[in-house]
Design a protein around this motif. Sequence first.
Motif, PDB file in Angstrom:
ATOM      1  N   ILE A   1       0.860  -1.195   0.000  1.00  0.00           N
ATOM      2  CA  ILE A   1       0.000   0.000   0.000  1.00  0.00           C
ATOM      3  C   ILE A   1       0.891   1.238   0.000  1.00  0.00           C
ATOM      4  N   MET A   2       0.809   2.023  -1.073  1.00  0.00           N
ATOM      5  CA  MET A   2       1.655   3.223  -1.195  1.00  0.00           C
ATOM      6  C   MET A   2       1.057   4.414  -0.456  1.00  0.00           C
ATOM      7  N   GLY A   3      -0.222   4.318  -0.087  1.00  0.00           N
ATOM      8  CA  GLY A   3      -0.900   5.425   0.575  1.00  0.00           C
ATOM      9  C   GLY A   3      -0.926   5.244   2.090  1.00  0.00           C
ATOM     10  N   TYR A   4      -1.647   6.131   2.734  1.00  0.00           N
ATOM     11  CA  TYR A   4      -1.768   6.143   4.189  1.00  0.00           C
ATOM     12  C   TYR A   4      -2.926   5.244   4.607  1.00  0.00           C
ATOM     13  N   THR A   5      -2.731   4.490   5.674  1.00  0.00           N
ATOM     14  CA  THR A   5      -3.833   3.731   6.272  1.00  0.00           C
ATOM     15  C   THR A   5      -4.060   4.263   7.681  1.00  0.00           C
ATOM     16  N   PRO A   6      -5.262   4.739   8.011  1.00  0.00           N
ATOM     17  CA  PRO A   6      -5.522   5.284   9.350  1.00  0.00           C
ATOM     18  C   PRO A   6      -5.254   4.243  10.441  1.00  0.00           C
ATOM     19  N   ASP A   7      -4.875   4.742  11.619  1.00  0.00           N
ATOM     20  CA  ASP A   7      -4.489   3.877  12.745  1.00  0.00           C
ATOM     21  C   ASP A   7      -5.478   2.739  12.986  1.00  0.00           C
ATOM     22  N   GLU A   8      -6.773   3.072  12.987  1.00  0.00           N
ATOM     23  CA  GLU A   8      -7.773   2.075  13.378  1.00  0.00           C
ATOM     24  C   GLU A   8      -7.904   0.926  12.383  1.00  0.00           C
TER      25      GLU A   8
ATOM     26  N   LEU B   1      -5.073  -0.427  10.831  1.00  0.00           N
ATOM     27  CA  LEU B   1      -3.760  -1.073  10.647  1.00  0.00           C
ATOM     28  C   LEU B   1      -3.795  -2.565  10.967  1.00  0.00           C
ATOM     29  N   GLU B   2      -4.752  -2.953  11.808  1.00  0.00           N
ATOM     30  CA  GLU B   2      -4.877  -4.370  12.158  1.00  0.00           C
ATOM     31  C   GLU B   2      -5.105  -5.225  10.893  1.00  0.00           C
ATOM     32  N   TYR B   3      -5.880  -4.680   9.957  1.00  0.00           N
ATOM     33  CA  TYR B   3      -6.141  -5.405   8.709  1.00  0.00           C
ATOM     34  C   TYR B   3      -4.859  -5.575   7.894  1.00  0.00           C
ATOM     35  N   VAL B   4      -4.014  -4.574   7.962  1.00  0.00           N
ATOM     36  CA  VAL B   4      -2.741  -4.626   7.237  1.00  0.00           C
ATOM     37  C   VAL B   4      -1.887  -5.771   7.784  1.00  0.00           C
TER      38      VAL B   4
ATOM     39  N   PHE C   1       4.914   7.011   7.724  1.00  0.00           N
ATOM     40  CA  PHE C   1       5.757   8.207   7.842  1.00  0.00           C
ATOM     41  C   PHE C   1       5.611   8.841   9.223  1.00  0.00           C
ATOM     42  N   SER C   2       5.497   7.941  10.235  1.00  0.00           N
ATOM     43  CA  SER C   2       5.530   8.422  11.627  1.00  0.00           C
ATOM     44  C   SER C   2       5.960   7.270  12.519  1.00  0.00           C
ATOM     45  N   LEU C   3       6.620   7.644  13.609  1.00  0.00           N
ATOM     46  CA  LEU C   3       7.009   6.650  14.609  1.00  0.00           C
ATOM     47  C   LEU C   3       5.749   6.084  15.267  1.00  0.00           C
ATOM     48  N   ARG C   4       4.726   6.948  15.401  1.00  0.00           N
ATOM     49  CA  ARG C   4       3.464   6.512  16.014  1.00  0.00           C
ATOM     50  C   ARG C   4       2.905   5.284  15.289  1.00  0.00           C
ATOM     51  N   GLN C   5       2.828   5.354  13.973  1.00  0.00           N
ATOM     52  CA  GLN C   5       2.278   4.216  13.225  1.00  0.00           C
ATOM     53  C   GLN C   5       3.238   3.027  13.238  1.00  0.00           C
ATOM     54  N   ALA C   6       4.516   3.313  13.264  1.00  0.00           N
ATOM     55  CA  ALA C   6       5.492   2.215  13.325  1.00  0.00           C
ATOM     56  C   ALA C   6       5.276   1.423  14.613  1.00  0.00           C
ATOM     57  N   VAL C   7       5.069   2.139  15.718  1.00  0.00           N
ATOM     58  CA  VAL C   7       4.853   1.481  17.011  1.00  0.00           C
ATOM     59  C   VAL C   7       3.543   0.682  16.986  1.00  0.00           C
ATOM     60  N   LEU C   8       2.510   1.282  16.412  1.00  0.00           N
ATOM     61  CA  LEU C   8       1.223   0.573  16.314  1.00  0.00           C
ATOM     62  C   LEU C   8       1.375  -0.723  15.517  1.00  0.00           C
ATOM     63  N   ILE C   9       2.039  -0.647  14.384  1.00  0.00           N
ATOM     64  CA  ILE C   9       2.222  -1.841  13.547  1.00  0.00           C
ATOM     65  C   ILE C   9       3.089  -2.867  14.285  1.00  0.00           C
TER      66      ILE C   9
ATOM     67  N   ASP D   1       3.301  -3.255  17.565  1.00  0.00           N
ATOM     68  CA  ASP D   1       2.495  -3.876  18.628  1.00  0.00           C
ATOM     69  C   ASP D   1       1.522  -4.908  18.045  1.00  0.00           C
ATOM     70  N   LEU D   2       0.892  -4.564  16.932  1.00  0.00           N
ATOM     71  CA  LEU D   2      -0.032  -5.507  16.287  1.00  0.00           C
ATOM     72  C   LEU D   2       0.714  -6.741  15.795  1.00  0.00           C
ATOM     73  N   SER D   3       1.923  -6.530  15.317  1.00  0.00           N
ATOM     74  CA  SER D   3       2.705  -7.662  14.815  1.00  0.00           C
ATOM     75  C   SER D   3       3.079  -8.606  15.952  1.00  0.00           C
ATOM     76  N   ILE D   4       3.311  -8.038  17.136  1.00  0.00           N
ATOM     77  CA  ILE D   4       3.587  -8.888  18.306  1.00  0.00           C
ATOM     78  C   ILE D   4       2.321  -9.699  18.631  1.00  0.00           C
ATOM     79  N   LYS D   5       1.172  -8.985  18.628  1.00  0.00           N
ATOM     80  CA  LYS D   5      -0.105  -9.639  18.916  1.00  0.00           C
ATOM     81  C   LYS D   5      -0.376 -10.810  17.966  1.00  0.00           C
ATOM     82  N   TYR D   6      -0.056 -10.611  16.703  1.00  0.00           N
ATOM     83  CA  TYR D   6      -0.333 -11.656  15.704  1.00  0.00           C
ATOM     84  C   TYR D   6       0.890 -12.539  15.426  1.00  0.00           C
TER      85      TYR D   6
END
Length: 382
Positions: free
Chosen positions: A84-91, A93-96, A106-114, A116-121
């Motif tokens: 995905i070349m575009g932005y995906t909103p935080d809520e 990211l789980e689907y990603v 293009f933010s540390l915030r989303q990197a951390v979210l991804i 954390d989700l990757s740890i979960k899955y």
Amino acid sequence: MEPLLRDTYAEINLDNIGYNVRKLKEIVGKDVSIAAVVKANAYGHGAVAIAPTIMENGADMLAVATLTEALELRNYYSDYKIFIMGYTPDEYLEYVVKNNITQTIFSLRQAVLINDLSIKYNTISKVHIKYDTGMNRIGYKDSQESIDEIVKIFNLKNIDVEGIFSHLALTNREEDDKQYERFLNAVGKIEEKEKTFKYKHICDSISAIDYPEYRLTMIRPGAIIYGMKSYEDDSVIMKTALKFKTKIYQIKELQPGEGVSYGYRWKATKKTSVGTLPMGYADGYPRIRDSFVTIHGKKAQIIGVINMDQCMVDLTDIPEAKVGDEVIIYGDGTDNTIDIQGMADLLNTNKNEILCRLSRRTPRVYIKGGKVVKVLNYLLQE
Ligand SMILES: *Cc1c(COP(=O)(O)O)cnc(C)c1O
């Protein structure tokens, strides 16, 4: 095979798409990967239907703009790499993460979210960093702060920072060079910290051909895969893959003074033979004033305003035309057809917009080896 059930359809030549991808791969060589851009339903060509042709002829991954486009492809193809070349909103990211999709961030915030989700899955998610070098669309603003933040993303254990990319505004050579320099400079500073990227990319179709020295380790071609030429280099010849077709449904003889379509915007000044086509702006043809279609290799002017579902053409100079005859609405420019560039010129827009107009109501018919291999009626899919 599904029945067509409609005589207005887009015919897509899979051999031409395969040829274009192979040719492009030959041009860029084995060291440059190809992220084939299939956003916007593969520029109208049907992303799901053409994905195997693209991947089997030399592309390394499929690039889309939105999460829903990525999920559509993932539903059909569990193994293809999807980016995905575009932005995906935080809520979302789980689907990603759940669907093993490579996300632009293009933010540390989303990197951390991804992360954390990757740890979960219990997975490692691939991301590409978007670095803005002047387009001012999405991406990290070019700055030392951004570079410091990107370096921090590498510390997250469940993220694989696979790529970094930018996008050219294609303003002129001088501005493009500045963007490219900014990109290389930023990447250089990150790599000094021993953080490296498998994929570094900035080229779309035009720049991949006209600026070969910008190709780095990957390119993101869209238009060129569908055979559209916006680059300058005339030695690179690709094949148009899509033709828009219909058939004549009725023919009437008009007397001088009779009008055609809403408001009688067109009136016969002499005896005129008028053909009705089951094609209108809801199928993806622009509602323009002055255009033509091609019947028996001859141009037939569209007369009167174009309706949502139908339009009329002047058949006076094509006396051999009869009900049921094939009409090329637009094609590859040969045999008196108007090509996609010609359509774009009429509308004062670009070729991509013409193709993106092709609607769900227009079935796609796929040709391979001169034969119809698939009919796709979007309206009849569940
Ligand atoms: C659409 C898009 C492309 C492909 O552009 P073409 O001009 O069709 O080759 C490449 N990169 C990004 C980021 C895009 O949005």
